[in-house]
Design a protein around this motif. Structure first.
Motif, PDB file in Angstrom:
ATOM      1  N   PHE A 122     -18.793  -4.053  -5.581  1.00 34.72           N
ATOM      2  CA  PHE A 122     -19.879  -5.082  -5.907  1.00 34.72           C
ATOM      3  C   PHE A 122     -19.341  -6.545  -5.270  1.00 34.72           C
ATOM      4  N   GLN A 123     -18.488  -6.475  -4.267  1.00 30.84           N
ATOM      5  CA  GLN A 123     -18.102  -7.780  -3.583  1.00 30.84           C
ATOM      6  C   GLN A 123     -19.057  -8.550  -2.876  1.00 30.84           C
ATOM      7  N   ASN A 124     -19.806  -7.889  -2.343  1.00 30.78           N
ATOM      8  CA  ASN A 124     -21.011  -8.538  -1.538  1.00 30.78           C
ATOM      9  C   ASN A 124     -22.025  -9.577  -2.411  1.00 30.78           C
ATOM     10  N   LYS A 125     -22.731 -10.516  -1.853  1.00 31.85           N
ATOM     11  CA  LYS A 125     -23.524 -11.337  -2.557  1.00 31.85           C
ATOM     12  C   LYS A 125     -24.793 -10.613  -3.084  1.00 31.85           C
ATOM     13  N   GLY A 126     -25.256 -10.350  -4.275  1.00 28.98           N
ATOM     14  CA  GLY A 126     -26.549  -9.651  -4.563  1.00 28.98           C
ATOM     15  C   GLY A 126     -26.161  -8.221  -4.954  1.00 28.98           C
ATOM     16  N   ASP A 127     -24.804  -7.810  -4.728  1.00 26.76           N
ATOM     17  CA  ASP A 127     -24.579  -6.404  -5.023  1.00 26.76           C
ATOM     18  C   ASP A 127     -25.036  -5.821  -6.313  1.00 26.76           C
ATOM     19  N   THR A 128     -24.507  -6.678  -7.282  1.00 25.81           N
ATOM     20  CA  THR A 128     -25.019  -6.178  -8.749  1.00 25.81           C
ATOM     21  C   THR A 128     -26.535  -6.211  -8.975  1.00 25.81           C
ATOM     22  N   GLU A 129     -26.988  -7.059  -8.513  1.00 26.61           N
ATOM     23  CA  GLU A 129     -28.604  -6.969  -8.848  1.00 26.61           C
ATOM     24  C   GLU A 129     -29.080  -5.990  -7.943  1.00 26.61           C
ATOM     25  N   LYS A 130     -28.738  -5.856  -6.935  1.00 25.29           N
ATOM     26  CA  LYS A 130     -29.195  -4.679  -6.161  1.00 25.29           C
ATOM     27  C   LYS A 130     -29.166  -3.470  -6.578  1.00 25.29           C
ATOM     28  N   ALA A 131     -27.969  -3.147  -7.053  1.00 24.24           N
ATOM     29  CA  ALA A 131     -27.506  -1.866  -7.948  1.00 24.24           C
ATOM     30  C   ALA A 131     -28.312  -1.829  -9.228  1.00 24.24           C
ATOM     31  N   ILE A 132     -28.565  -2.767  -9.955  1.00 28.56           N
ATOM     32  CA  ILE A 132     -29.421  -2.766 -11.087  1.00 28.56           C
ATOM     33  C   ILE A 132     -30.855  -2.504 -10.783  1.00 28.56           C
ATOM     34  N   ALA A 133     -31.262  -2.925  -9.613  1.00 28.67           N
ATOM     35  CA  ALA A 133     -32.679  -2.582  -9.309  1.00 28.67           C
ATOM     36  C   ALA A 133     -32.887  -1.186  -9.054  1.00 28.67           C
ATOM     37  N   ILE A 134     -31.813  -0.597  -8.536  1.00 30.27           N
ATOM     38  CA  ILE A 134     -31.903   0.838  -8.084  1.00 30.27           C
ATOM     39  C   ILE A 134     -31.892   1.883  -9.263  1.00 30.27           C
ATOM     40  N   ILE A 135     -31.021   1.291 -10.106  1.00 27.72           N
ATOM     41  CA  ILE A 135     -30.734   1.985 -11.380  1.00 27.72           C
ATOM     42  C   ILE A 135     -31.783   2.108 -12.251  1.00 27.72           C
ATOM     43  N   LYS A 136     -32.812   0.945 -12.165  1.00 26.60           N
ATOM     44  CA  LYS A 136     -33.993   0.980 -13.019  1.00 26.60           C
ATOM     45  C   LYS A 136     -35.211   1.603 -12.316  1.00 26.60           C
ATOM     46  N   ILE A 137     -35.003   2.115 -11.039  1.00 26.12           N
ATOM     47  CA  ILE A 137     -36.105   2.948 -10.520  1.00 26.12           C
ATOM     48  C   ILE A 137     -36.002   4.476 -10.570  1.00 26.12           C
ATOM     49  N   THR A 138     -34.620   4.777 -11.173  1.00 29.29           N
ATOM     50  CA  THR A 138     -34.412   6.255 -11.390  1.00 29.29           C
ATOM     51  C   THR A 138     -34.609   6.583 -12.886  1.00 29.29           C
TER      52      THR A 138
END
Length: 324
Positions: free
Chosen positions: A263-279
């Motif tokens: 999760f080193q790139n900017k926005g990685d955490t937010e993007k991952a959370i968004a993906i988890i929420k649609i599963t």
């Protein structure tokens, strides 16, 4: 997030007020900085679920629902151990806030926080020994070993996608369920109950603790800093892979790229959370927590009905309702 209603604790309302007073007396550090650091989280509050459970089991297992001084002391010891573990957890996870206030290491220093956590563990051990009940001492002292085991395992498995859901459950036991299970059994031992009843209360605490941790992990994904008392997504950033992520990975393998680059790139955490929420990851994690809640309720079935037992059941239901 649903907060636990004070009405649930009405059967032990006065006892919990005494507990808060005694906690501040018990830490009694002579060094003012150490005292202030140790006292910091007590003033920050908390739901006091763990000591409340000890007191309720005491009511449920003694004649005339009388809570003995030893039960009161065990409830206090349980909260001190829990608080000590939070101080150390916050250092390892590099959290800046806890329960809406600055963490001990952030407010003072890492050195002071480590010493404060060690001091609280030492104080709890001293009071535990003074219960003069070897069986309880053995049961509760194992918890401190479990905390250390859990932290080491977590530290060695950060960003490791090879760990299984069973590994996750075992780590959750060490970090959360061990203390609740042991304190439940300890309260029952102090009431001189039979072995099978002690086992059932242990199972109640075991499953309740696992459910609590799973819901905590879900809230780390869907909660806000206000509801959590610490920043959302902390587990992901620290590489602590939890059940919602495990289940989400089954549907969205693209999540692996975020984990692999930590999760080193900017926005990685937010993007991952968004993906988890649609599963279905969060839904499956909730179902897993519900299974443990049902197992906790089942462990109480052989007990005589009482206000205390009913309150223990309500606490089990509260665990799931934290998501509402």
């Amino acid at each position: 997030m649903t907060t636990i209603s004070n009405d649930i604790f009405l059967p032990i309302k006065d006892e919990l007020l005494v507990l808060d007073t005694n906690l501040k007396k018990m830490i009694g550090a002579k060094n003012p900085i150490l005292y202030a650091a140790a006292n910091h989280l007590f003033y920050a509050g908390g739901k006091r679920i763990r000591p409340a459970i000890v007191l309720l089991i005491a009511q449920a297992t003694t004649k005339s629902a009388k809570i003995h001084p030893e039960h009161h002391r065990l409830a206090e010891i349980t909260e001190i151990i829990h608080t000590a573990s939070l101080v150390h957890d916050d250092i390892v996870d590099e959290c800046e806030t806890r329960r809406g206030v600055n963490t001990v290491h952030y407010k003072f220093s890492t050195k002071v926080a480590v010493l404060a956590g060690d001091f609280l563990f030492a104080q709890s051990s001293w009071y535990l020994a003074n219960l003069n009940n070897l069986q309880v001492v053995k049961t509760i002292s194992k918890v401190i070993t479990d905390f250390a085991e859990g932290e080491v395992r977590q530290g060695l498995s950060t960003f490791d996608t090879n760990i299984s859901i069973d590994d996750y459950t075992e780590k959750s036991f060490y970090k959360t369920a061990s203390l609740i299970a042991a304190s439940c059994k300890g309260a029952s031992i102090l009431s001189y109950t039979k072995d099978n009843m002690q086992k059932n209360f242990y199972l109640y605490g075991y499953h309740l603790g696992l459910a609590f941790q799973i819901i905590d992990d879900i809230l780390d994904i869907i909660g806000s800093q206000k509801s959590l008392g610490k920043p959302a997504g902390s587990d992901l950033k620290n590489g602590n892979l939890t059940s919602p992520l495990f289940f989400a990975l089954e549907e969205k393998p693209e999540l692996y790229k975020f984990i692999n680059r930590e999760f080193q790139n900017k926005g990685d955490t937010e993007k991952a959370i968004a993906i988890i929420k649609i599963t279905k990851g969060i839904e499956k994690a909730r179902d897993l927590a519900l299974e443990h809640v049902q197992a906790a309720l089942q462990a109480l079935e052989n007990n005589q009905k009482s206000i205390s037992i009913n309150t223990l059941k309500l606490i089990s239901c509260y665990i799931i309702n934290r998501l509402n």
